[in-house]
Design an enzyme around this catalytic site. Structure first.
Site, mmCIF file in Angstrom:
data_model
loop_
_atom_site.group_PDB
_atom_site.id
_atom_site.type_symbol
_atom_site.label_atom_id
_atom_site.label_comp_id
_atom_site.label_asym_id
_atom_site.label_seq_id
_atom_site.Cartn_x
_atom_site.Cartn_y
_atom_site.Cartn_z
ATOM 1 N N LYS A 112 0.900 -1.282 -0.128
ATOM 2 C CA LYS A 112 -0.062 -0.152 0.058
ATOM 3 C C LYS A 112 0.811 1.405 -0.023
ATOM 4 O O LYS A 112 0.632 2.249 -0.874
ATOM 5 C CB LYS A 112 -0.923 0.082 1.054
ATOM 6 C CG LYS A 112 -1.776 -1.250 1.199
ATOM 7 C CD LYS A 112 -2.955 -1.158 2.528
ATOM 8 C CE LYS A 112 -2.206 -1.176 3.804
ATOM 9 N NZ LYS A 112 -1.447 -2.466 4.115
ATOM 10 N N ARG A 145 -10.271 0.423 8.712
ATOM 11 C CA ARG A 145 -9.576 -0.943 8.800
ATOM 12 C C ARG A 145 -10.398 -1.661 9.537
ATOM 13 O O ARG A 145 -10.294 -2.896 10.165
ATOM 14 C CB ARG A 145 -8.232 -0.637 9.917
ATOM 15 C CG ARG A 145 -7.150 -1.275 9.219
ATOM 16 C CD ARG A 145 -5.845 -0.806 10.182
ATOM 17 N NE ARG A 145 -4.689 -1.797 9.952
ATOM 18 C CZ ARG A 145 -3.579 -1.022 9.428
ATOM 19 N NH1 ARG A 145 -3.618 0.004 8.915
ATOM 20 N NH2 ARG A 145 -2.470 -1.867 9.318
ATOM 21 N N ARG A 153 11.744 -5.837 4.990
ATOM 22 C CA ARG A 153 11.598 -4.076 4.788
ATOM 23 C C ARG A 153 12.200 -3.468 5.436
ATOM 24 O O ARG A 153 12.742 -3.681 6.810
ATOM 25 C CB ARG A 153 10.266 -3.741 5.064
ATOM 26 C CG ARG A 153 9.786 -2.366 5.068
ATOM 27 C CD ARG A 153 8.304 -2.233 5.129
ATOM 28 N NE ARG A 153 7.636 -2.413 6.278
ATOM 29 C CZ ARG A 153 6.211 -2.120 6.448
ATOM 30 N NH1 ARG A 153 5.610 -1.770 5.454
ATOM 31 N NH2 ARG A 153 5.807 -2.647 7.492
ATOM 32 N N ARG A 208 11.270 -1.323 11.218
ATOM 33 C CA ARG A 208 10.184 -1.304 12.064
ATOM 34 C C ARG A 208 9.998 -1.961 13.190
ATOM 35 O O ARG A 208 10.516 -3.273 12.882
ATOM 36 C CB ARG A 208 8.929 -0.977 11.095
ATOM 37 C CG ARG A 208 8.429 0.175 10.709
ATOM 38 C CD ARG A 208 7.070 0.301 9.713
ATOM 39 N NE ARG A 208 6.175 -0.544 10.142
ATOM 40 C CZ ARG A 208 4.852 -0.268 9.375
ATOM 41 N NH1 ARG A 208 4.821 0.469 8.398
ATOM 42 N NH2 ARG A 208 3.959 -0.988 9.874
ATOM 43 N N ARG A 223 -0.416 -9.360 13.374
ATOM 44 C CA ARG A 223 -0.967 -8.433 12.450
ATOM 45 C C ARG A 223 -2.020 -8.926 11.198
ATOM 46 O O ARG A 223 -2.797 -8.662 10.600
ATOM 47 C CB ARG A 223 -0.050 -7.474 11.753
ATOM 48 C CG ARG A 223 0.749 -6.557 12.599
ATOM 49 C CD ARG A 223 1.928 -5.952 12.207
ATOM 50 N NE ARG A 223 1.728 -4.958 11.132
ATOM 51 C CZ ARG A 223 3.028 -4.970 10.262
ATOM 52 N NH1 ARG A 223 4.180 -5.168 10.434
ATOM 53 N NH2 ARG A 223 2.895 -4.258 9.154
HETATM 54 P P1 AP5 Z 1 4.748 -1.647 1.857
HETATM 55 O O1 AP5 Z 1 4.507 -0.653 0.748
HETATM 56 O O2 AP5 Z 1 5.572 -0.886 3.078
HETATM 57 O O3 AP5 Z 1 3.458 -2.368 2.533
HETATM 58 P P2 AP5 Z 1 2.149 -1.860 3.200
HETATM 59 O O4 AP5 Z 1 1.156 -2.671 2.426
HETATM 60 O O5 AP5 Z 1 2.365 -0.478 3.294
HETATM 61 O O6 AP5 Z 1 2.571 -2.275 4.615
HETATM 62 P P3 AP5 Z 1 2.473 -1.745 6.054
HETATM 63 O O7 AP5 Z 1 3.114 -2.900 7.010
HETATM 64 O O8 AP5 Z 1 2.959 -0.495 6.209
HETATM 65 O O9 AP5 Z 1 0.959 -1.848 6.348
HETATM 66 P P4 AP5 Z 1 0.056 -2.150 7.638
HETATM 67 O O10 AP5 Z 1 -1.116 -1.989 7.153
HETATM 68 O O11 AP5 Z 1 0.450 -3.357 8.326
HETATM 69 O O12 AP5 Z 1 0.850 -0.977 8.539
HETATM 70 P P5 AP5 Z 1 0.468 0.590 8.871
HETATM 71 O O13 AP5 Z 1 1.721 1.215 8.634
HETATM 72 O O14 AP5 Z 1 -0.775 1.017 8.137
HETATM 73 O O15 AP5 Z 1 5.698 -3.033 1.484
HETATM 74 C C1 AP5 Z 1 6.238 -3.808 2.431
HETATM 75 C C2 AP5 Z 1 7.450 -4.303 1.729
HETATM 76 O O16 AP5 Z 1 7.344 -5.055 0.441
HETATM 77 C C3 AP5 Z 1 8.609 -3.342 1.469
HETATM 78 O O17 AP5 Z 1 9.858 -3.548 1.739
HETATM 79 C C4 AP5 Z 1 8.429 -3.006 -0.141
HETATM 80 O O18 AP5 Z 1 9.539 -2.754 -0.724
HETATM 81 C C5 AP5 Z 1 8.092 -4.504 -0.503
HETATM 82 N N1 AP5 Z 1 7.105 -4.425 -1.645
HETATM 83 C C6 AP5 Z 1 6.006 -4.036 -1.747
HETATM 84 N N2 AP5 Z 1 5.440 -4.147 -2.922
HETATM 85 C C7 AP5 Z 1 6.321 -5.231 -3.594
HETATM 86 C C8 AP5 Z 1 6.176 -5.951 -4.734
HETATM 87 N N3 AP5 Z 1 5.173 -5.826 -5.568
HETATM 88 N N4 AP5 Z 1 7.109 -6.905 -4.738
HETATM 89 C C9 AP5 Z 1 8.107 -6.988 -4.214
HETATM 90 N N5 AP5 Z 1 8.293 -6.478 -3.004
HETATM 91 C C10 AP5 Z 1 7.478 -5.363 -2.473
HETATM 92 O O19 AP5 Z 1 0.184 0.395 10.314
HETATM 93 C C11 AP5 Z 1 0.802 -0.218 11.419
HETATM 94 C C12 AP5 Z 1 -0.012 -0.154 12.678
HETATM 95 O O20 AP5 Z 1 -0.611 1.344 13.158
HETATM 96 C C13 AP5 Z 1 -0.901 -1.106 12.837
HETATM 97 O O21 AP5 Z 1 -0.617 -2.522 13.047
HETATM 98 C C14 AP5 Z 1 -1.959 -0.673 13.849
HETATM 99 O O22 AP5 Z 1 -1.545 -0.942 15.059
HETATM 100 C C15 AP5 Z 1 -1.856 1.097 13.599
HETATM 101 N N6 AP5 Z 1 -2.831 1.443 12.728
HETATM 102 C C16 AP5 Z 1 -2.629 1.925 11.389
HETATM 103 N N7 AP5 Z 1 -3.916 2.323 10.909
HETATM 104 C C17 AP5 Z 1 -4.739 1.907 11.639
HETATM 105 C C18 AP5 Z 1 -6.219 2.100 11.915
HETATM 106 N N8 AP5 Z 1 -6.924 2.778 10.783
HETATM 107 N N9 AP5 Z 1 -6.683 1.577 12.903
HETATM 108 C C19 AP5 Z 1 -6.481 0.962 13.929
HETATM 109 N N10 AP5 Z 1 -4.781 0.912 14.057
HETATM 110 C C20 AP5 Z 1 -4.292 1.313 12.768
#
Ligand code: AP5
Length: 235
Positions: free
Chosen positions: A30, A105, A144, A177, A188
């Site tokens: 994402k 979410r 990552r 992270r 997660r």
């Molecule tokens: P990346 O693009 O970083 O993936 P992502 O989908 O953004 O993953 P996140 O871990 O950031 O999502 P998340 O939803 O768990 O975390 P968030 O920060 O929102 O890609 C991942 C890796 O893969 C990278 O190394 C990239 O280079 C590689 N990659 C990407 N695409 C690729 C491809 N096609 N091929 C190969 N490699 C690839 O949330 C963190 C925490 O915050 C949550 O756990 C929760 O506690 C809290 N939180 C956030 N939002 C909320 C909410 N709305 N409600 C409640 N809690 C929340």
């Protein structure tokens, strides 16, 4: 929705304004795709994860409340997230459209978003589901690395920095992270399947859901997203 170079200064309701949710499990890509879309279409990229991490870094009250949930891979309570988003969506940069990454979410968050948008007289264009298998997610998240300074996203194998542990873009330090440890990643994923996956049918029933195979290369995923965006333009 048109690329930045051709975009006009839009007003509310203009067809060129893009309001999209990127939905998908942790590690679906994402953040990676959002950075490209933002650069191409000049919309606000709103990542609730990035906002929360900034609050943790700044030791705000919200950051202190959120950290214990984030470290364990649990969701931060809906009321905290909705309050944060209510303020964020009012900011000036959202007038030219937005890309929501990590929000909503849960079904209650989605219902709150519906209410917030209705009050602002706005609607969503599409919800793009980045579909990817759990095993791929674990590989992606374990490898990552992120830039502490500019937030650029890397992967030790799939997208390494040419400068080792420094960022290619700004020279900042790369870090892993705290929630990218295998046990937390598995948690997660469980939280995603239990609490976030119900949003797939929620948005499908509203006719907004579009699926993209996110288990392929970043460039193929981007091409699929662009095709969806262009299809929306043609509507
Ligand atoms: P990346 O693009 O970083 O993936 P992502 O989908 O953004 O993953 P996140 O871990 O950031 O999502 P998340 O939803 O768990 O975390 P968030 O920060 O929102 O890609 C991942 C890796 O893969 C990278 O190394 C990239 O280079 C590689 N990659 C990407 N695409 C690729 C491809 N096609 N091929 C190969 N490699 C690839 O949330 C963190 C925490 O915050 C949550 O756990 C929760 O506690 C809290 N939180 C956030 N939002 C909320 C909410 N709305 N409600 C409640 N809690 C929340």
């Amino acid at each position: 929705m048109i690329p930045k170079a051709e975009a006009s200064s839009d007003s509310k309701g203009d067809v060129n304004i893009m309001r999209v949710i990127l939905l998908g499990p942790p590690g679906a890509g994402k953040g990676t795709q959002a950075a490209e879309i933002k650069a191409k279409y000049d919309v606000a990229h709103i990542s609730t994860g990035d906002m929360l991490r900034q609050n943790v870094k700044d030791a705000t009250e919200l950051g202190q409340q959120a950290q214990k949930y984030m470290d364990g891979g649990k969701l931060v309570p809906d009321e905290l997230i909705v309050k944060m988003m209510r303020e964020r969506l009012k900011e000036k940069d959202c007038e030219k459209g937005f890309l929501l990454d990590g929000f909503p979410r849960t079904v209650p968050q989605a219902e709150s978003l519906d209410g917030l948008l209705e009050n602002m007289n706005l609607s969503l264009d599409a919800v793009i589901l980045l579909d990817v298998a759990d095993d791929i997610v674990v590989d992606r998240l374990c490898g990552r690395r992120m830039c502490r300074q500019c937030g650029e996203i890397y992967h030790v194998s799939f997208k390494p920095s040419s400068q080792g542990d420094k960022c290619d873009k700004c020279g900042g330090d790369l870090f892993q992270r705290d929630d990218d440890k295998e046990q937390v990643i598995r948690n997660r994923l469980k939280v995603y399947h239990d609490q976030t996956a119900p949003l797939i049918s929620y948005y499908d029933e509203k006719g907004l859901l579009r699926r993209v195979n996110a288990g392929t290369s970043s460039s193929s995923v981007m091409a699929e997203i662009e095709a969806l965006v262009n299809e929306k333009v043609a509507e």
